[in-house]
Design a protein around this motif. Structure first.
Motif, PDB file in Angstrom:
ATOM      1  N   ALA A  50      34.448 -20.788  -4.517  1.00 14.99           N
ATOM      2  CA  ALA A  50      33.718 -20.049  -3.485  1.00 14.99           C
ATOM      3  C   ALA A  50      33.166 -18.745  -4.055  1.00 14.99           C
ATOM      4  O   ALA A  50      32.171 -18.215  -3.581  1.00 14.99           O
ATOM      5  N   TYR A  51      33.823 -18.258  -5.096  1.00 11.91           N
ATOM      6  CA  TYR A  51      33.402 -17.010  -5.735  1.00 11.91           C
ATOM      7  C   TYR A  51      31.949 -17.118  -6.210  1.00 11.91           C
ATOM      8  O   TYR A  51      31.136 -16.224  -5.980  1.00 11.91           O
ATOM      9  N   GLN A  52      31.618 -18.216  -6.872  1.00 15.13           N
ATOM     10  CA  GLN A  52      30.229 -18.361  -7.343  1.00 15.13           C
ATOM     11  C   GLN A  52      29.273 -18.624  -6.181  1.00 15.13           C
ATOM     12  O   GLN A  52      28.105 -18.241  -6.240  1.00 15.13           O
ATOM     13  N   ALA A  53      29.776 -19.249  -5.129  1.00 22.03           N
ATOM     14  CA  ALA A  53      28.933 -19.452  -3.939  1.00 22.03           C
ATOM     15  C   ALA A  53      28.523 -18.085  -3.376  1.00 22.03           C
ATOM     16  O   ALA A  53      27.362 -17.867  -3.017  1.00 22.03           O
ATOM     17  N   LEU A  54      29.491 -17.164  -3.323  1.00 28.26           N
ATOM     18  CA  LEU A  54      29.196 -15.813  -2.826  1.00 28.26           C
ATOM     19  C   LEU A  54      28.170 -15.136  -3.731  1.00 28.26           C
ATOM     20  O   LEU A  54      27.191 -14.547  -3.264  1.00 28.26           O
ATOM     21  N   PHE A  55      28.395 -15.253  -5.027  1.00 22.53           N
ATOM     22  CA  PHE A  55      27.475 -14.625  -5.994  1.00 22.53           C
ATOM     23  C   PHE A  55      26.050 -15.161  -5.805  1.00 22.53           C
ATOM     24  O   PHE A  55      25.088 -14.400  -5.780  1.00 22.53           O
ATOM     25  N   CYS A  56      25.929 -16.478  -5.637  1.00 23.88           N
ATOM     26  CA  CYS A  56      24.604 -17.091  -5.425  1.00 23.88           C
ATOM     27  C   CYS A  56      23.954 -16.511  -4.169  1.00 23.88           C
ATOM     28  O   CYS A  56      22.756 -16.218  -4.163  1.00 23.88           O
ATOM     29  N   CYS A  57      24.727 -16.359  -3.092  1.00 19.10           N
ATOM     30  CA  CYS A  57      24.157 -15.849  -1.837  1.00 19.10           C
ATOM     31  C   CYS A  57      23.602 -14.450  -2.026  1.00 19.10           C
ATOM     32  O   CYS A  57      22.461 -14.172  -1.644  1.00 19.10           O
ATOM     33  N   PHE A  58      24.399 -13.558  -2.621  1.00 15.87           N
ATOM     34  CA  PHE A  58      23.920 -12.173  -2.746  1.00 15.87           C
ATOM     35  C   PHE A  58      22.712 -12.105  -3.670  1.00 15.87           C
ATOM     36  O   PHE A  58      21.748 -11.395  -3.403  1.00 15.87           O
ATOM     37  N   GLN A  59      22.752 -12.869  -4.770  1.00  9.93           N
ATOM     38  CA  GLN A  59      21.611 -12.855  -5.695  1.00  9.93           C
ATOM     39  C   GLN A  59      20.367 -13.447  -5.039  1.00  9.93           C
ATOM     40  O   GLN A  59      19.256 -13.018  -5.288  1.00  9.93           O
ATOM     41  N   CYS A  61      35.443  -8.621  -3.592  1.00 11.58           N
ATOM     42  CA  CYS A  61      34.271  -8.850  -4.451  1.00 11.58           C
ATOM     43  C   CYS A  61      32.944  -8.727  -3.698  1.00 11.58           C
ATOM     44  O   CYS A  61      31.891  -8.610  -4.328  1.00 11.58           O
ATOM     45  N   TYR A  62      32.974  -8.737  -2.351  1.00 13.85           N
ATOM     46  CA  TYR A  62      31.697  -8.629  -1.632  1.00 13.85           C
ATOM     47  C   TYR A  62      30.952  -7.349  -2.022  1.00 13.85           C
ATOM     48  O   TYR A  62      29.732  -7.356  -2.186  1.00 13.85           O
ATOM     49  N   GLU A  63      31.713  -6.256  -2.129  1.00  9.85           N
ATOM     50  CA  GLU A  63      31.064  -4.960  -2.382  1.00  9.85           C
ATOM     51  C   GLU A  63      30.356  -4.928  -3.747  1.00  9.85           C
ATOM     52  O   GLU A  63      29.152  -4.667  -3.797  1.00  9.85           O
ATOM     53  N   PRO A  64      31.066  -5.211  -4.875  1.00  5.54           N
ATOM     54  CA  PRO A  64      30.346  -5.183  -6.158  1.00  5.54           C
ATOM     55  C   PRO A  64      29.235  -6.226  -6.243  1.00  5.54           C
ATOM     56  O   PRO A  64      28.211  -5.986  -6.877  1.00  5.54           O
ATOM     57  N   MET A  65      29.411  -7.355  -5.581  1.00  6.64           N
ATOM     58  CA  MET A  65      28.367  -8.396  -5.649  1.00  6.64           C
ATOM     59  C   MET A  65      27.084  -7.940  -4.940  1.00  6.64           C
ATOM     60  O   MET A  65      25.990  -8.218  -5.409  1.00  6.64           O
ATOM     61  N   VAL A  66      27.252  -7.261  -3.802  1.00  4.70           N
ATOM     62  CA  VAL A  66      26.074  -6.726  -3.099  1.00  4.70           C
ATOM     63  C   VAL A  66      25.392  -5.681  -3.987  1.00  4.70           C
ATOM     64  O   VAL A  66      24.173  -5.683  -4.170  1.00  4.70           O
ATOM     65  N   MET A 120      27.491 -21.504   5.054  1.00  5.79           N
ATOM     66  CA  MET A 120      28.947 -21.662   5.128  1.00  5.79           C
ATOM     67  C   MET A 120      29.479 -21.856   3.717  1.00  5.79           C
ATOM     68  O   MET A 120      28.918 -22.634   2.954  1.00  5.79           O
ATOM     69  N   ILE A 121      30.575 -21.166   3.418  1.00  2.00           N
ATOM     70  CA  ILE A 121      31.155 -21.271   2.071  1.00  2.00           C
ATOM     71  C   ILE A 121      32.571 -21.807   2.171  1.00  2.00           C
ATOM     72  O   ILE A 121      33.364 -21.341   3.000  1.00  2.00           O
ATOM     73  N   GLY A 122      32.893 -22.798   1.334  1.00  4.01           N
ATOM     74  CA  GLY A 122      34.234 -23.373   1.336  1.00  4.01           C
ATOM     75  C   GLY A 122      34.789 -23.480  -0.078  1.00  4.01           C
ATOM     76  O   GLY A 122      34.074 -23.289  -1.064  1.00  4.01           O
ATOM     77  N   SER A 123      36.088 -23.805  -0.159  1.00  2.00           N
ATOM     78  CA  SER A 123      36.769 -23.842  -1.452  1.00  2.00           C
ATOM     79  C   SER A 123      37.754 -25.002  -1.505  1.00  2.00           C
ATOM     80  O   SER A 123      38.641 -25.108  -0.652  1.00  2.00           O
ATOM     81  N   ALA A 124      37.609 -25.851  -2.524  1.00  2.00           N
ATOM     82  CA  ALA A 124      38.591 -26.918  -2.713  1.00  2.00           C
ATOM     83  C   ALA A 124      39.922 -26.315  -3.135  1.00  2.00           C
ATOM     84  O   ALA A 124      40.987 -26.871  -2.863  1.00  2.00           O
ATOM     85  N   VAL A 132      36.516 -25.387  -7.667  1.00  2.00           N
ATOM     86  CA  VAL A 132      35.418 -26.134  -7.036  1.00  2.00           C
ATOM     87  C   VAL A 132      35.187 -25.507  -5.663  1.00  2.00           C
ATOM     88  O   VAL A 132      36.127 -25.357  -4.880  1.00  2.00           O
ATOM     89  N   GLY A 133      33.960 -25.112  -5.407  1.00  2.00           N
ATOM     90  CA  GLY A 133      33.605 -24.566  -4.094  1.00  2.00           C
ATOM     91  C   GLY A 133      32.293 -25.174  -3.644  1.00  2.00           C
ATOM     92  O   GLY A 133      31.712 -26.004  -4.353  1.00  2.00           O
ATOM     93  N   TRP A 134      31.838 -24.784  -2.449  1.00  2.00           N
ATOM     94  CA  TRP A 134      30.570 -25.345  -1.974  1.00  2.00           C
ATOM     95  C   TRP A 134      29.916 -24.416  -0.962  1.00  2.00           C
ATOM     96  O   TRP A 134      30.558 -23.514  -0.404  1.00  2.00           O
TER      97      TRP A 134
END
Ligand code: PMP
Length: 437
Positions: A113-122, A140-145, A254-258, A269-271
């Motif tokens: 899910a971490y990379q999913a978040l990164f993709c969203c902010f980018q 991680c939301y703060e540094p990613m933004v 929506m972000i999820g995590s296996a 693995v996330g999605w």
């Protein structure tokens, strides 16, 4: 000649090496506390991962993928998700949302899910855009933004006193509707929602989600909905997907995590699930950065979901069993903490429980001029002197708000019974030492 060489070397070295976007985001709570726990902890209730194994079925699925006939599983797969996995995710979440999902355009697999978040902010945040983050938040939301050039705007959940003689619940932490509304402006691009919330374990109610949804619609704002703990909800509470509310599908990812769904955080693995108008931009970030996630892990997760679809809602379903098991673990830790006076805030969901350390703070030597919040010093002292690792709550707040919430620590209870018992022993011994010095 040597003099000239050393001069030119100096000139080169005086240039700033790092990109400006890294300014102020070099520290990371997990890097720091994982190291402290590895060095000092006898009982690690810090970082959020289970110390019990995943289901045998899932491990076997991984082994089958690894050593089975299909050697192509050792090679690259489709960039945006291994076809069997995106197909089953589309089927599974399609059923939950009551809409037809296209596996190729409505689902994208990420490295956790971490990379999913990164993709969203980018993908969504431009220079000057504001992103609303509800505190306390997964750090991680703060540094990613910031890395995307955006400005995080924080709005805290405000704790209400519990009823006389009752322990506080994560439900007692609520948004002030007027305060939330005041954070939306024409610069706002997105809001991050994390329900169930890490670290509090709060499960947002339908009313709270409707409040957020109305503001998103009114101001035409995107919702990045981090739902990694979607299955970990207790006491019969319901996890409501904001994308299922009127008008929200078109503006929500929506972000999820296996890792959290199947107790295998190391598989990463996330999605993401959402409308193509949003996911097409996540695909652009993904194809130009990570490209794809390990094929074998994706294959095994696909099999895990296949099993879950067949057992949906039945007693043998892992997603039915896991919250039951975790609720019991939560209750054990609640009892341990309550018995020694480290007041727990009962979480409605997640792996985590936040506890009030006010009655224990005086055990930690004071450092008058320290710029570290006192819960940081407490958590460091606790792991070094008691061997018990937990995470200071202020690390889930922005710099300006850290000192308002510096008397809590977060424990992870997704642990074997023996681990929780060992934590209980440490707390009991500590309490005895306090009462009979
Ligand atoms: N979001 C939240 C709220 C989390 O707690 C975590 C993991 N601790 C993640 C995202 C990242 O999940 P993953 O391990 O799948 O990358």
């Amino acid at each position: 000649q040597t003099h000239f060489l050393s001069l030119s070397l100096q000139a080169k070295m005086s240039r700033l090496v790092q990109a400006r976007r890294l300014e102020g985001i070099d520290k990371n709570i997990w890097v720091e506390f994982v190291k402290l726990a590895a060095t000092y902890a006898t009982v690690n209730l810090g970082q959020g991962f289970p110390d019990f194994p995943p289901l045998d079925f899932l491990k076997e699925a991984f082994v089958r993928a690894l050593s089975g006939e299909n050697h192509m599983l050792h090679q690259y797969t489709r960039a945006f998700g291994h076809p069997p996995l995106v197909k089953i995710l589309a089927q599974f979440f399609g059923k939950l949302l009551g809409r037809d999902l296209d596996p190729m355009t409505n689902v994208m697999v990420t490295v956790g899910a971490y990379q999913a978040l990164f993709c969203c902010f980018q993908a969504f945040v431009d220079e000057g855009d504001e992103v609303i983050i509800i505190e306390p938040f997964f750090d991680c939301y703060e540094p990613m933004v910031k890395m995307a050039g955006g400005t995080p705007v924080f709005v805290p959940l405000r704790p209400k006193a519990p009823k006389e003689g009752k322990l506080m619940s994560s439900a007692d932490w609520q948004l002030d509707p007027a305060e939330l509304a005041s954070k939306f402006s024409e610069r706002t691009k997105a809001i991050v929602l994390n329900s169930p919330n890490n670290p509090l374990g709060k499960v947002f109610s339908r009313g709270e989600l409707e409040l957020i949804a109305d503001l998103c619609e009114k101001h035409d704002i995107l919702c990045i909905s981090d739902e990694v703990y979607e299955w970990l909800v207790y006491d019969g509470k319901e996890h409501i997907r904001i994308a299922s509310l009127q008008g929200m599908w078109d503006r929500t990812v929506m972000i999820g995590s296996a890792g959290k769904t199947f107790s295998a955080t190391g598989w990463k693995v996330g999605w993401t699930v959402g409308p193509n108008r949003l996911l097409q931009h996540l695909r652009t970030v993904h194809q130009n950065s990570v490209y794809h996630c390990a094929t074998i892990a994706q294959e095994a997760v696909a099999q895990g979901f296949q099993r879950e679809i067949e057992l949906y809602g039945k007693p043998d379903s892992y997603l039915v069993q896991l919250p039951k098991m975790l609720q019991q673990k939560r209750d054990w830790l609640v009892q341990s903490l309550d018995a020694v006076g480290m007041k727990p805030i009962i979480p409605e969901g997640t792996y985590f429980l936040v506890a009030d350390i006010s009655e224990f703070k005086s055990d930690v030597p004071d450092v008058p001029d320290s710029d570290e919040p006192c819960d940081y010093r407490f958590a460091k002292w606790m792991v070094k002197n008691k061997g018990l690792a937990a995470i200071p709550l202020s690390s889930f707040y922005c710099g300006a708000h850290k000192n308002n919430y510096n008397h809590f620590i977060r424990f992870c209870f997704a642990k074997e019974e023996a681990t929780l018992k060992a934590a209980n022993d440490i707390l009991q011994k500590w309490k005895r030492e306090k009462t009979s010095p």
